[in-house]
Enzyme design. Structure first.
Site, mmCIF file in Angstrom:
data_model
loop_
_atom_site.group_PDB
_atom_site.id
_atom_site.type_symbol
_atom_site.label_atom_id
_atom_site.label_comp_id
_atom_site.label_asym_id
_atom_site.label_seq_id
_atom_site.Cartn_x
_atom_site.Cartn_y
_atom_site.Cartn_z
ATOM 1 N N GLN A 1 0.853 -1.187 0.000
ATOM 2 C CA GLN A 1 0.000 0.000 0.000
ATOM 3 C C GLN A 1 0.892 1.242 0.000
ATOM 4 O O GLN A 1 1.688 1.457 0.917
ATOM 5 C CB GLN A 1 -0.902 0.032 1.232
ATOM 6 C CG GLN A 1 -1.864 1.211 1.250
ATOM 7 C CD GLN A 1 -2.515 1.403 2.605
ATOM 8 O OE1 GLN A 1 -1.836 1.717 3.575
ATOM 9 N NE2 GLN A 1 -3.817 1.206 2.673
ATOM 10 N N TYR B 1 -5.781 11.630 3.359
ATOM 11 C CA TYR B 1 -4.418 11.667 2.853
ATOM 12 C C TYR B 1 -4.375 12.550 1.609
ATOM 13 O O TYR B 1 -5.407 12.986 1.101
ATOM 14 C CB TYR B 1 -3.924 10.257 2.555
ATOM 15 C CG TYR B 1 -3.610 9.428 3.788
ATOM 16 C CD1 TYR B 1 -4.052 9.804 5.047
ATOM 17 C CD2 TYR B 1 -2.868 8.258 3.700
ATOM 18 C CE1 TYR B 1 -3.769 9.051 6.174
ATOM 19 C CE2 TYR B 1 -2.574 7.506 4.824
ATOM 20 C CZ TYR B 1 -3.026 7.901 6.058
ATOM 21 O OH TYR B 1 -2.742 7.162 7.170
#
Length: 233
Positions: free
Chosen positions: A109, A179
């Site tokens: 990820q 994010y």
């Protein structure tokens, strides 16, 4: 198949049967989701991290996901996260070899924490599409410049190349949880007046450019996932 009332019915899928993920064969459809491990105190793979993911592989999952892999030191969201660079490559190779040895596939990820990146950890002020106050930490976030946007896109591509070189089978791009890519999508946070803000198309530009750069680095057939937020609340 068709039911007695003539309506189409979904064909049952065996979650434990082998399946294809692009060119990658998974032994089943069970994927261990990305959950931050905090087992890399120096930004590098540790034996503890290898053991953590090998346990899931030994337990029978089709694929395990390593989280969270920062595309840069400035993109970290918490202590103990891997930074995807050349220094980390040998350890990442040991990790993928261990998981493959237990019969599972492995995904990385990749992300840049943006406004969630704490200055106490990274040493720099967090960046956002526009000037912003993080509602959870009350930390000030400065507006990212266009030159910095281009650099972050390059960092995503370089991190993807590290994942490929280390033997990962897939990459998950973190586009959620406030994010950096997620904040560009949000009209609340993204108040830019250039080509990266305003319309929905413009707000999607940065995440789509990240995808394109990662795709070029990883190859046309390399499996990509995207983690998206369903509701910013």
């Amino acid at each position: 198949m068709t039911g007695h009332d003539g309506e189409q019915m979904a064909t049952a899928v065996d979650p434990f049967a082998p399946t294809q993920l692009g060119p990658v064969t998974l032994r089943n459809r069970v994927i261990k989701a990305a959950t931050s491990e905090g087992r890399s105190p120096d930004g590098l793979v540790t034996d503890d991290l290898i053991g953590f993911h090998r346990a899931f592989a030994d337990g029978g999952v089709g694929m395990t996901t390593v989280a969270y892999c920062c595309v840069s030191k400035e993109g970290a969201s918490a202590p103990g996260q891997i930074v995807m660079n050349a220094q980390a490559l040998p350890g990442l190779g040991r990790l993928t070899d261990a998981v493959h040895g237990s019969g599972a596939a492995i995904s990385a990820q990749l992300g840049h924490a943006g406004i969630v990146a704490p200055k106490k950890l990274t040493g720099v002020t967090a960046v956002a599409p526009s000037r912003f106050i993080n509602p959870t930490s009350f930390a000030y976030c400065r507006e990212i410049t266009r030159a910095e946007i281009a650099r972050v896109i390059e960092q995503f591509a370089a991190a993807a190349q590290v994942a490929v070189d280390a033997g990962f089978d897939a990459v998950e791009l973190h586009f959620g949880h406030l994010y950096l890519p997620s904040s560009f999508l949000s009209p609340l946070i993204n108040r830019r007046r250039d080509e990266y803000g305003g319309s929905f198309e413009n707000r999607c530009r940065f995440p789509l450019e990240v995808i394109s750069a990662v795709r070029r680095a990883a190859g046309a057939d390399f499996p990509l996932f995207y983690r998206l937020t369903g509701d910013d609340l």
